[in-house]
Design a protein around this motif. Structure first.
Motif, PDB file in Angstrom:
ATOM      1  N   UNK A  71      -5.032   7.385  12.737  1.00 42.37           N
ATOM      2  CA  UNK A  71      -6.330   6.995  13.283  1.00 42.37           C
ATOM      3  C   UNK A  71      -6.490   5.481  13.149  1.00 42.37           C
ATOM      4  N   UNK A  72      -7.258   4.919  14.068  1.00 42.08           N
ATOM      5  CA  UNK A  72      -7.387   3.462  14.140  1.00 42.08           C
ATOM      6  C   UNK A  72      -8.015   2.874  12.884  1.00 42.08           C
ATOM      7  N   UNK A  73      -8.929   3.599  12.260  1.00 41.39           N
ATOM      8  CA  UNK A  73      -9.611   3.065  11.092  1.00 41.39           C
ATOM      9  C   UNK A  73      -8.645   2.868   9.924  1.00 41.39           C
ATOM     10  N   UNK A  74      -7.687   3.765   9.761  1.00 38.13           N
ATOM     11  CA  UNK A  74      -6.708   3.630   8.681  1.00 38.13           C
ATOM     12  C   UNK A  74      -5.764   2.452   8.935  1.00 38.13           C
ATOM     13  N   UNK A  75      -5.351   2.285  10.182  1.00 36.51           N
ATOM     14  CA  UNK A  75      -4.501   1.151  10.529  1.00 36.51           C
ATOM     15  C   UNK A  75      -5.259  -0.156  10.290  1.00 36.51           C
ATOM     16  N   UNK A  76      -6.527  -0.170  10.687  1.00 35.63           N
ATOM     17  CA  UNK A  76      -7.359  -1.354  10.480  1.00 35.63           C
ATOM     18  C   UNK A  76      -7.534  -1.651   8.997  1.00 35.63           C
ATOM     19  N   UNK A  77      -7.762  -0.606   8.207  1.00 38.73           N
ATOM     20  CA  UNK A  77      -7.932  -0.783   6.761  1.00 38.73           C
ATOM     21  C   UNK A  77      -6.662  -1.322   6.120  1.00 38.73           C
ATOM     22  N   UNK A  78      -5.507  -0.807   6.533  1.00 39.88           N
ATOM     23  CA  UNK A  78      -4.230  -1.285   5.999  1.00 39.88           C
ATOM     24  C   UNK A  78      -4.029  -2.763   6.322  1.00 39.88           C
ATOM     25  N   UNK A 105      -0.940   8.097  -5.740  1.00 44.26           N
ATOM     26  CA  UNK A 105      -1.043   6.782  -6.370  1.00 44.26           C
ATOM     27  C   UNK A 105      -1.750   5.757  -5.485  1.00 44.26           C
ATOM     28  N   UNK A 106      -1.804   6.029  -4.185  1.00 42.77           N
ATOM     29  CA  UNK A 106      -2.230   5.016  -3.225  1.00 42.77           C
ATOM     30  C   UNK A 106      -3.738   4.951  -3.026  1.00 42.77           C
ATOM     31  N   UNK A 107      -4.218   3.748  -2.714  1.00 45.04           N
ATOM     32  CA  UNK A 107      -5.601   3.568  -2.272  1.00 45.04           C
ATOM     33  C   UNK A 107      -5.744   3.985  -0.815  1.00 45.04           C
ATOM     34  N   UNK A 108      -4.663   3.811  -0.064  1.00 48.23           N
ATOM     35  CA  UNK A 108      -4.640   4.196   1.350  1.00 48.23           C
ATOM     36  C   UNK A 108      -3.271   4.782   1.649  1.00 48.23           C
ATOM     37  N   UNK A 109      -3.251   5.964   2.265  1.00 50.90           N
ATOM     38  CA  UNK A 109      -1.987   6.611   2.595  1.00 50.90           C
ATOM     39  C   UNK A 109      -1.868   6.794   4.099  1.00 50.90           C
ATOM     40  N   UNK A 110      -0.734   6.399   4.636  1.00 52.76           N
ATOM     41  CA  UNK A 110      -0.413   6.582   6.045  1.00 52.76           C
ATOM     42  C   UNK A 110       0.767   7.551   6.129  1.00 52.76           C
ATOM     43  N   UNK A 134       9.451   7.143  13.580  1.00 57.40           N
ATOM     44  CA  UNK A 134       7.986   7.170  13.558  1.00 57.40           C
ATOM     45  C   UNK A 134       7.437   6.252  12.462  1.00 57.40           C
ATOM     46  N   UNK A 135       8.135   6.149  11.346  1.00 53.94           N
ATOM     47  CA  UNK A 135       7.708   5.266  10.260  1.00 53.94           C
ATOM     48  C   UNK A 135       7.731   3.814  10.707  1.00 53.94           C
ATOM     49  N   UNK A 136       8.793   3.446  11.416  1.00 58.58           N
ATOM     50  CA  UNK A 136       8.897   2.075  11.921  1.00 58.58           C
ATOM     51  C   UNK A 136       7.798   1.796  12.935  1.00 58.58           C
ATOM     52  N   UNK A 137       7.466   2.785  13.741  1.00 55.90           N
ATOM     53  CA  UNK A 137       6.389   2.625  14.708  1.00 55.90           C
ATOM     54  C   UNK A 137       5.048   2.433  14.007  1.00 55.90           C
ATOM     55  N   UNK A 138       4.829   3.146  12.904  1.00 55.84           N
ATOM     56  CA  UNK A 138       3.610   2.989  12.124  1.00 55.84           C
ATOM     57  C   UNK A 138       3.530   1.578  11.527  1.00 55.84           C
ATOM     58  N   UNK A 139       4.656   1.077  11.013  1.00 53.23           N
ATOM     59  CA  UNK A 139       4.694  -0.279  10.470  1.00 53.23           C
ATOM     60  C   UNK A 139       4.367  -1.300  11.553  1.00 53.23           C
TER      61      UNK A 139
END
Length: 281
Positions: free
Chosen positions: A116-123, A220-225, A240-245
């Motif tokens: 979701x866009x909000x998680x990407x924005x938060x990261x 452990x994470x504050x934010x998990x993707x 898919x991981x590289x695309x997320x990065x």
């Protein structure tokens, strides 16, 4: 009434090691698991069949059959899962190569459905606000962390990739004002987990890129993707991981256009100064 996934999340910490393996396998392979016997699930999880039945009891089901029925109901109700199932069965494979690329597409579709866009924005904001960014994750994860650290260093100038041979020397300097980007997929490298645990203890923020809510990195994470890493071969897929990065990097570029632009200009001047490019003679 609790769903199957809610039961796993509530009871996961109290499960035995074998039961955790089964829970993780089922949650990450729901469309396959709903059609499998207790014996097959045990085989795919690397545990005994009795462990599968004990998991059902630990989750307060009357039997394995009752747990499987609840899982099937959850999959049918979950439109995302149904959509992913339809995608994965929409093409008839004629060759191993077609099957390989179809699996990569399925990973991207599944990851996109969970993102979701909000998680990407938060990261992106967590990385931009960090005094220093530490990137950690080795073995196959280096395909993500080496790329991520290089681009963030290029864009922001304050990023370090923690080398596997220098964990103590680098981890010592993690501070509360820093952010750690940790990439952790099965087999879940214990040394990477220790870095994340130390960062949490020091008060630094942690972004985890992993495969499941049941991953030890997620706790452990504050934010998990999340990114799907299924493969038709013997190695997991990191497409898919590289695309997320890349999505995080794109968001950083959008949020801090001026800062990134100035840094890139300076970097390009240095490339020219040191002639760090091939020149045709």
């Amino acid at each position: 009434m609790q769903s199957f996934v809610e039961r796993i999340q509530e009871h996961f910490d109290s499960l035995s090691t074998g039961q955790k393996k089964v829970a993780h396998y089922i949650q990450t392979n729901m469309q396959d698991a709903v059609m499998q016997s207790a014996h097959k699930i045990a085989e795919n999880s690397g545990v005994s069949e009795a462990t599968v039945h004990r998991l059902a009891q630990a989750l307060s089901y009357t039997s394995f059959s009752n747990m499987l029925q609840d899982l099937r109901y959850y999959v049918l109700k979950d439109q995302r899962a149904v959509r992913n199932f339809l995608i994965s069965t929409s093409h008839q494979e004629d060759s191993w190569l077609e099957k390989h690329f179809q699996q990569e597409l399925d990973n991207l579709h599944e990851t996109m459905a969970r993102a979701d866009k909000s998680s990407i924005n938060q990261a992106a904001r967590m990385l931009l606000e960090a005094e220093r960014i530490w990137v950690v994750g080795w073995r196959m994860g280096l395909s993500i962390t080496s790329y991520m650290s290089f681009v963030l260093k290029y864009m922001l100038g304050n990023c370090e990739l923690i080398p596997q041979g220098g964990v103590a020397e680098y981890t010592t300097y993690i501070k509360p004002s820093d952010t750690v980007f940790a990439c952790g997929f099965p087999r879940y490298c214990s040394k990477t987990l220790k870095v994340a645990a130390h960062a949490r203890q020091e008060g630094a923020k942690i972004i985890a890129l992993t495969d499941s809510e049941l991953s030890p990195f997620a706790k452990l994470a504050d934010l998990t993707l999340f990114a799907s890493n299924k493969s038709t071969g013997f190695l997991d897929s990191y497409t898919a991981s590289l695309s997320m990065a890349s999505a995080i990097i794109n968001e950083i570029s959008y949020l801090e256009k001026d800062r990134v632009h100035q840094n890139i200009q300076k970097m390009e001047m240095m490339f020219k100064e040191f002639q760090d490019q091939f020149e045709w003679k």
